[in-house]
Design a protein around this motif. Structure first.
Motif, PDB file in Angstrom:
ATOM      1  N   ALA A 134       0.836  -1.196   0.000  1.00 36.29           N
ATOM      2  CA  ALA A 134       0.000   0.000   0.000  1.00 36.29           C
ATOM      3  C   ALA A 134       0.871   1.246   0.000  1.00 36.29           C
ATOM      4  O   ALA A 134       1.944   1.268   0.599  1.00 36.29           O
ATOM      5  CB  ALA A 134      -0.930   0.013   1.205  1.00 36.29           C
ATOM      6  N   VAL A 135       0.383   2.252  -0.697  1.00 34.68           N
ATOM      7  CA  VAL A 135       0.943   3.600  -0.600  1.00 34.68           C
ATOM      8  C   VAL A 135      -0.097   4.390   0.185  1.00 34.68           C
ATOM      9  O   VAL A 135      -1.165   4.722  -0.343  1.00 34.68           O
ATOM     10  CB  VAL A 135       1.184   4.223  -1.986  1.00 34.68           C
ATOM     11  N   LEU A 136       0.191   4.625   1.455  1.00 34.92           N
ATOM     12  CA  LEU A 136      -0.783   5.219   2.363  1.00 34.92           C
ATOM     13  C   LEU A 136      -0.522   6.708   2.517  1.00 34.92           C
ATOM     14  O   LEU A 136       0.594   7.125   2.817  1.00 34.92           O
ATOM     15  CB  LEU A 136      -0.723   4.534   3.735  1.00 34.92           C
ATOM     16  N   SER A 137      -1.569   7.494   2.335  1.00 34.19           N
ATOM     17  CA  SER A 137      -1.434   8.947   2.405  1.00 34.19           C
ATOM     18  C   SER A 137      -1.694   9.457   3.810  1.00 34.19           C
ATOM     19  O   SER A 137      -2.670   9.046   4.458  1.00 34.19           O
ATOM     20  CB  SER A 137      -2.431   9.618   1.453  1.00 34.19           C
ATOM     21  N   GLY A 138      -0.828  10.352   4.244  1.00 34.70           N
ATOM     22  CA  GLY A 138      -1.103  11.106   5.455  1.00 34.70           C
ATOM     23  C   GLY A 138      -2.125  12.178   5.107  1.00 34.70           C
ATOM     24  O   GLY A 138      -1.785  13.241   4.600  1.00 34.70           O
ATOM     25  N   VAL A 139      -3.387  11.875   5.354  1.00 31.11           N
ATOM     26  CA  VAL A 139      -4.471  12.739   4.881  1.00 31.11           C
ATOM     27  C   VAL A 139      -4.542  14.017   5.716  1.00 31.11           C
ATOM     28  O   VAL A 139      -4.264  13.997   6.916  1.00 31.11           O
ATOM     29  CB  VAL A 139      -5.822  11.991   4.916  1.00 31.11           C
ATOM     30  N   CYS A 140      -4.868  15.132   5.065  1.00 32.97           N
ATOM     31  CA  CYS A 140      -4.970  16.375   5.821  1.00 32.97           C
ATOM     32  C   CYS A 140      -6.029  17.307   5.241  1.00 32.97           C
ATOM     33  O   CYS A 140      -6.301  17.315   4.039  1.00 32.97           O
ATOM     34  CB  CYS A 140      -3.621  17.086   5.887  1.00 32.97           C
ATOM     35  N   PHE A 141      -6.642  18.052   6.133  1.00 34.83           N
ATOM     36  CA  PHE A 141      -7.565  19.144   5.833  1.00 34.83           C
ATOM     37  C   PHE A 141      -7.120  20.318   6.706  1.00 34.83           C
ATOM     38  O   PHE A 141      -6.652  20.098   7.827  1.00 34.83           O
ATOM     39  CB  PHE A 141      -9.000  18.807   6.267  1.00 34.83           C
ATOM     40  N   GLU A 168       8.460  -2.878   4.568  1.00 35.84           N
ATOM     41  CA  GLU A 168       8.826  -2.211   3.322  1.00 35.84           C
ATOM     42  C   GLU A 168       7.699  -2.215   2.300  1.00 35.84           C
ATOM     43  O   GLU A 168       7.737  -1.453   1.317  1.00 35.84           O
ATOM     44  CB  GLU A 168      10.064  -2.871   2.715  1.00 35.84           C
ATOM     45  N   ARG A 169       6.677  -3.045   2.489  1.00 34.86           N
ATOM     46  CA  ARG A 169       5.538  -3.055   1.564  1.00 34.86           C
ATOM     47  C   ARG A 169       4.676  -1.807   1.697  1.00 34.86           C
ATOM     48  O   ARG A 169       3.816  -1.548   0.867  1.00 34.86           O
ATOM     49  CB  ARG A 169       4.676  -4.290   1.812  1.00 34.86           C
ATOM     50  N   ILE A 170       4.897  -1.031   2.751  1.00 35.30           N
ATOM     51  CA  ILE A 170       4.095   0.168   3.000  1.00 35.30           C
ATOM     52  C   ILE A 170       4.930   1.407   2.708  1.00 35.30           C
ATOM     53  O   ILE A 170       6.029   1.577   3.240  1.00 35.30           O
ATOM     54  CB  ILE A 170       3.593   0.199   4.452  1.00 35.30           C
ATOM     55  N   ARG A 171       4.413   2.255   1.833  1.00 32.71           N
ATOM     56  CA  ARG A 171       5.089   3.499   1.482  1.00 32.71           C
ATOM     57  C   ARG A 171       4.219   4.679   1.876  1.00 32.71           C
ATOM     58  O   ARG A 171       2.996   4.576   1.931  1.00 32.71           O
ATOM     59  CB  ARG A 171       5.401   3.541  -0.017  1.00 32.71           C
ATOM     60  N   PHE A 172       4.870   5.793   2.135  1.00 28.52           N
ATOM     61  CA  PHE A 172       4.180   6.994   2.597  1.00 28.52           C
ATOM     62  C   PHE A 172       3.918   7.947   1.439  1.00 28.52           C
ATOM     63  O   PHE A 172       4.763   8.138   0.574  1.00 28.52           O
ATOM     64  CB  PHE A 172       5.031   7.706   3.657  1.00 28.52           C
ATOM     65  N   ALA A 173       2.741   8.553   1.437  1.00 26.49           N
ATOM     66  CA  ALA A 173       2.406   9.613   0.490  1.00 26.49           C
ATOM     67  C   ALA A 173       1.732  10.736   1.260  1.00 26.49           C
ATOM     68  O   ALA A 173       1.329  10.571   2.419  1.00 26.49           O
ATOM     69  CB  ALA A 173       1.488   9.094  -0.610  1.00 26.49           C
ATOM     70  N   LEU A 174       1.612  11.873   0.623  1.00 25.40           N
ATOM     71  CA  LEU A 174       0.940  13.028   1.208  1.00 25.40           C
ATOM     72  C   LEU A 174      -0.480  13.093   0.666  1.00 25.40           C
ATOM     73  O   LEU A 174      -0.688  12.927  -0.538  1.00 25.40           O
ATOM     74  CB  LEU A 174       1.714  14.299   0.865  1.00 25.40           C
ATOM     75  N   GLY A 175      -1.451  13.340   1.556  1.00 29.34           N
ATOM     76  CA  GLY A 175      -2.845  13.249   1.140  1.00 29.34           C
ATOM     77  C   GLY A 175      -3.689  14.474   1.420  1.00 29.34           C
ATOM     78  O   GLY A 175      -4.664  14.381   2.183  1.00 29.34           O
ATOM     79  N   PRO A 176      -3.372  15.633   0.807  1.00 32.11           N
ATOM     80  CA  PRO A 176      -4.307  16.760   0.930  1.00 32.11           C
ATOM     81  C   PRO A 176      -5.621  16.394   0.268  1.00 32.11           C
ATOM     82  O   PRO A 176      -5.627  15.944  -0.868  1.00 32.11           O
ATOM     83  CB  PRO A 176      -3.583  17.893   0.188  1.00 32.11           C
ATOM     84  N   HIS A 177      -6.723  16.568   0.967  1.00 31.14           N
ATOM     85  CA  HIS A 177      -7.994  16.034   0.484  1.00 31.14           C
ATOM     86  C   HIS A 177      -8.420  16.632  -0.854  1.00 31.14           C
ATOM     87  O   HIS A 177      -8.654  15.909  -1.826  1.00 31.14           O
ATOM     88  CB  HIS A 177      -9.091  16.252   1.534  1.00 31.14           C
ATOM     89  N   ALA A 178      -8.544  17.943  -0.926  1.00 30.65           N
ATOM     90  CA  ALA A 178      -9.043  18.599  -2.141  1.00 30.65           C
ATOM     91  C   ALA A 178      -8.776  20.095  -2.030  1.00 30.65           C
ATOM     92  O   ALA A 178      -8.488  20.614  -0.943  1.00 30.65           O
ATOM     93  CB  ALA A 178     -10.545  18.347  -2.304  1.00 30.65           C
ATOM     94  N   ILE A 179      -8.902  20.813  -3.139  1.00 31.60           N
ATOM     95  CA  ILE A 179      -8.621  22.252  -3.111  1.00 31.60           C
ATOM     96  C   ILE A 179      -9.691  23.029  -2.353  1.00 31.60           C
ATOM     97  O   ILE A 179      -9.459  24.185  -1.982  1.00 31.60           O
ATOM     98  CB  ILE A 179      -8.451  22.824  -4.529  1.00 31.60           C
ATOM     99  N   TYR A 180     -10.847  22.416  -2.097  1.00 29.83           N
ATOM    100  CA  TYR A 180     -11.890  23.112  -1.355  1.00 29.83           C
ATOM    101  C   TYR A 180     -11.849  22.813   0.138  1.00 29.83           C
ATOM    102  O   TYR A 180     -12.628  23.371   0.915  1.00 29.83           O
ATOM    103  CB  TYR A 180     -13.285  22.807  -1.928  1.00 29.83           C
TER     104      TYR A 180
END
Length: 421
Positions: A134-141, A168-180
């Protein structure tokens, strides 16, 4: 550990050592094996091997919301059904929802997924236990509130700093939800953090006509042009949906190397729109993957079904039966998905990661089998997947996953308790 898969249709024998494919031949003999005697041999007679599928946009733990809040427009659905109930979710809720999602994805042939959801650690634990990638996003608002902007920055930094504790099967991504829901300031900070650490950014964009209208009213630009003005278009950016983009915006995305995740089931169910410009994006050189979105907006995580929907939807609105072929869909769900995920997978070739599936051909959907890929995309669904291998390890064999009934029972229990709260 070595694994020898014998007698697959098309590929013959496939030898796996550790987490890599090391040989593909019509008859790999044990006495010629350059490694220790394989501890496992799978007879794949009557089966075809395909690369593990890669789901490029999910909200895994939303399996708990399957069938909840159906038949609603996007924004009322989010504001009235999803966001209020997500606010009540605990780590345990997300863990079991994600574990159910992994179970469902494995059973339908997905070995890697790109996720955006709260309670990062809970999803990571589920992925580790289920054995896929999985590439899991650190989600943010931040909802354009400065104090929440700083809180989001601190949260992302903390999550990324702790990544060494995961497999190692887990990778980090950045997860800004949306522009609104995310300010321009935070988007620019995220882009800088992404550039410094070579991280993917996973963002919802241009999903509805209303989003585009609001973007023009609020920022003076359509969504893609707004991101260009912010300076955050880059090869590290993955946009989910991307339904409402014009010819100039497609070229902007291509020029900056932006990737796109197409989510046909969600787009249709929420009536966000049906005219995703898959062919136009591919012609411009954009890498396009296929996603399912979450189970509350697409109701399942079956990427084989999503391939069919993507193809048929694209043919229908163009009134062109030649575009978006079955081969193109399988490539989008494998090779293109691997490019987006940043992994050496999505292909059955020597040197690639040993992420693959065995497809059961003893089914009506593959009878007659004039064209295997056509049957897979247009006739079959996830139930045709017999065996799934990820990182060289068998995670499903003979359509059975250890403990699957217990996972389903516990996830259902958790979902009912969540709704009572």
């Amino acid at each position: 550990m070595s694994l020898l898969i014998k007698n697959t249709l098309f590929n013959g024998d496939i030898l796996i050592n550790g987490n890599k494919i090391v040989s593909i031949n019509q008859n790999i003999r044990m006495d010629n094996c350059p490694f220790d005697k394989p501890i496992r041999i799978i007879d794949a007679q009557g089966k075809a091997a395909i690369p593990g599928l890669i789901n490029t946009h999910t909200h895994a733990a939303m399996t708990l919301f399957r069938g909840f809040g159906d038949d609603m427009p996007l924004m009322p659905w989010l504001k009235e059904k999803i966001w209020p109930n997500e606010a009540k979710m605990t780590d345990e809720d997300v863990y079991w929802g994600a574990k159910l999602a992994c179970l469902e994805m494995i059973k339908s042939g997905t070995t890697t997924f790109l996720d955006m959801y709260h309670h990062f650690d809970a999803t990571a634990r589920a992925v580790e236990e289920m054995g896929i990638r999985a590439v899991l996003s650190g989600v943010c608002f931040d909802h354009f509130q400065p104090e929440l902007t700083e809180k989001a920055k601190a949260s992302i930094s903390k999550l990324y700093a702790a990544m060494d504790k995961y497999d190692e099967r887990i990778r980090f991504a950045l997860g800004p939800h949306a522009i609104y829901t995310v300010s321009g300031e935070l988007l620019q900070w995220i882009n800088h953090f992404s550039e410094e650490n070579d991280l993917l950014i996973h963002l919802h964009l241009a999903e509805t006509e209303q989003e585009v209208a609001n973007s023009i009213d609020r920022f003076g630009y359509s969504p893609v042009r707004y991101l260009k003005e912010l300076g955050v278009l880059s090869p590290r950016l993955l946009i989910a949906h991307g339904l409402y983009v014009d010819e100039e915006e497609i070229q902007l995305l291509a020029d900056h190397g932006v990737k796109v995740a197409h989510n046909p089931a969600s787009n249709m169910k929420l009536a966000s729109g049906g005219e995703f410009k898959f062919a136009e994006m591919k012609k411009a050189g954009i890498t396009v993957g296929i996603g399912t979105d979450g189970c509350s907006s697409s109701n399942n995580l079956d990427l084989i079904e999503a391939m069919k929907l993507a193809s048929l939807l694209g043919k229908a609105w163009r009134k062109d039966p030649v575009v978006l072929t079955a081969e193109e869909m399988l490539t989008a769900a494998t090779k293109e998905g691997a490019v987006i995920a940043g992994i050496d997978a999505g292909r059955i070739e020597v040197g690639a990661l040993a992420d693959l599936c065995l497809i059961d051909l003893n089914m009506p959907a593959f009878t007659p089998n004039f064209n295997f890929v056509s049957n897979l995309v247009y006739a079959a669904n996830g139930s045709c997947v017999d065996t799934v291998i990820c990182q060289g390890n068998i995670v499903m064999e003979n359509k059975k996953i250890p403990g699957e009934n217990d996972i389903m029972e516990k996830a259902a229990e958790i979902a009912y308790h969540l709704m009572k709260r």
